[in-house]
Write an enzyme that holds these catalytic residues in place. Structure first.
Site, PDB file in Angstrom:
ATOM      1  N   SER A 142       7.921  -3.348   0.871  1.00 30.73           N
ATOM      2  CA  SER A 142       8.191  -1.929   0.640  1.00 30.73           C
ATOM      3  C   SER A 142       7.793  -1.203   1.909  1.00 30.73           C
ATOM      4  O   SER A 142       7.020  -1.730   2.726  1.00 30.73           O
ATOM      5  CB  SER A 142       7.346  -1.420  -0.539  1.00 30.73           C
ATOM      6  N   TYR A 155      -0.565  -0.895  -5.480  1.00 34.01           N
ATOM      7  CA  TYR A 155       0.738  -1.192  -4.890  1.00 34.01           C
ATOM      8  C   TYR A 155       0.615  -1.329  -3.371  1.00 34.01           C
ATOM      9  O   TYR A 155       1.175  -2.252  -2.760  1.00 34.01           O
ATOM     10  CB  TYR A 155       1.718  -0.087  -5.260  1.00 34.01           C
TER      11      TYR A 155
END
Length: 260
Positions: A142, A155
């Site tokens: 990401s 995350y």
């Protein structure tokens, strides 16, 4: 392009994973789609992909929060179709809130699915790739593997960790015909970001389009939610011979987010 190769894609029944599976199948690879759905639903998705692309497909069910299940996924895929000489670690979950309120069980789950599962699948697949003298590992990280945002402690830790382990395994396998790379998507039109879109839309009286524009304006200069298919196209490139000299890279596909 990828004929005679078999790929295992985790989290492949929807979103980015489904798009990656589609693009790899259209490039000629056989595809094992992993998911957590009941077998009859997962197999239906795999059969649909086979009808659409003509590729051999199968469905593998595993709970990636379970280390034993994650470690056994490569053997499961091998039994279903063939040894996966292409591995795409895509499965991921998300939860957002300030660090002082972040539930420990949410932290554990995100680290397990987004990071530890990739460790287990890579550990399982690398020996066979070494024996074959060829392999491709693509980890879907990401932009949050490269930069930070608020309220995403777990995350961020998982995705930064995924970028780090990918670089390490790339170095360990660089002389054996194996490449290991990360794709780092920005805002992409998938289910995982829908809660954030809905929260923004609520600020505009429920106007989803306005919520999306507001969300993207904050981070992504092209002001466009990326179609998942674009991530699939990049994955196919990284698996091709054209990318044989690319390893240990974390490639942003982010509409300019990390250029700022």
């Amino acid at each position: 392009m990828l004929k005679n190769h078999c790929t295992l894609v985790t989290g492949a029944t929807q979103g980015i994973g489904r798009a990656i599976a589609d693009r790899l199948a259209r490039a000629g690879a056989a595809v094992v789609l992993h998911g957590s759905e009941p077998p009859e639903i997962g197999q239906r998705i795999a059969d649909e992909l086979s009808r659409e692309t003509g590729a051999k497909t199968a469905f593998a069910r595993a709970d990636l929060a379970d280390p034993v299940a994650a470690a056994g996924l490569v053997d499961q895929a091998t039994g279903l179709l063939a040894f996966p000489d292409i591995l795409v670690n895509n499965a991921g979950i998300q939860f957002t809130c300030p660090i002082e309120e972040f539930p420990a069980q949410r932290w554990d789950a995100i680290i397990a699915v987004n990071l530890s599962a990739a460790f287990h699948t890579m550990k399982a697949v690398v020996p066979g790739m070494r024996r074959n003298g060829w392999g491709r590992i693509v980890n879907i990280a990401s932009v949050h593997g490269l930069v930070a945002s608020v309220d995403k402690a777990a995350y961020l830790a998982a995705k930064h960790g995924l970028v780090g382990i990918s670089k390490g395994v790339a170095l360990e396998t660089a002389a054996q015909g194996i490449t290991v790379n990360c794709i780092c998507p920005g805002w992409t039109d998938t289910a995982i970001i829908q809660p954030q879109i809905e929260a923004r839309a609520a600020e505009f009286g429920g106007d989803r389009a306005a919520g999306i524009r507001d969300l993207l304006r904050e981070k992504q200069p092209n002001l466009t939610l990326l179609p998942p298919e674009r991530i699939g196209d990049v994955a196919v490139f990284l698996c091709s011979e054209a990318a044989a000299g690319i390893t240990g890279v974390a490639l942003p596909v982010d509409g300019g987010w990390t250029a700022q």
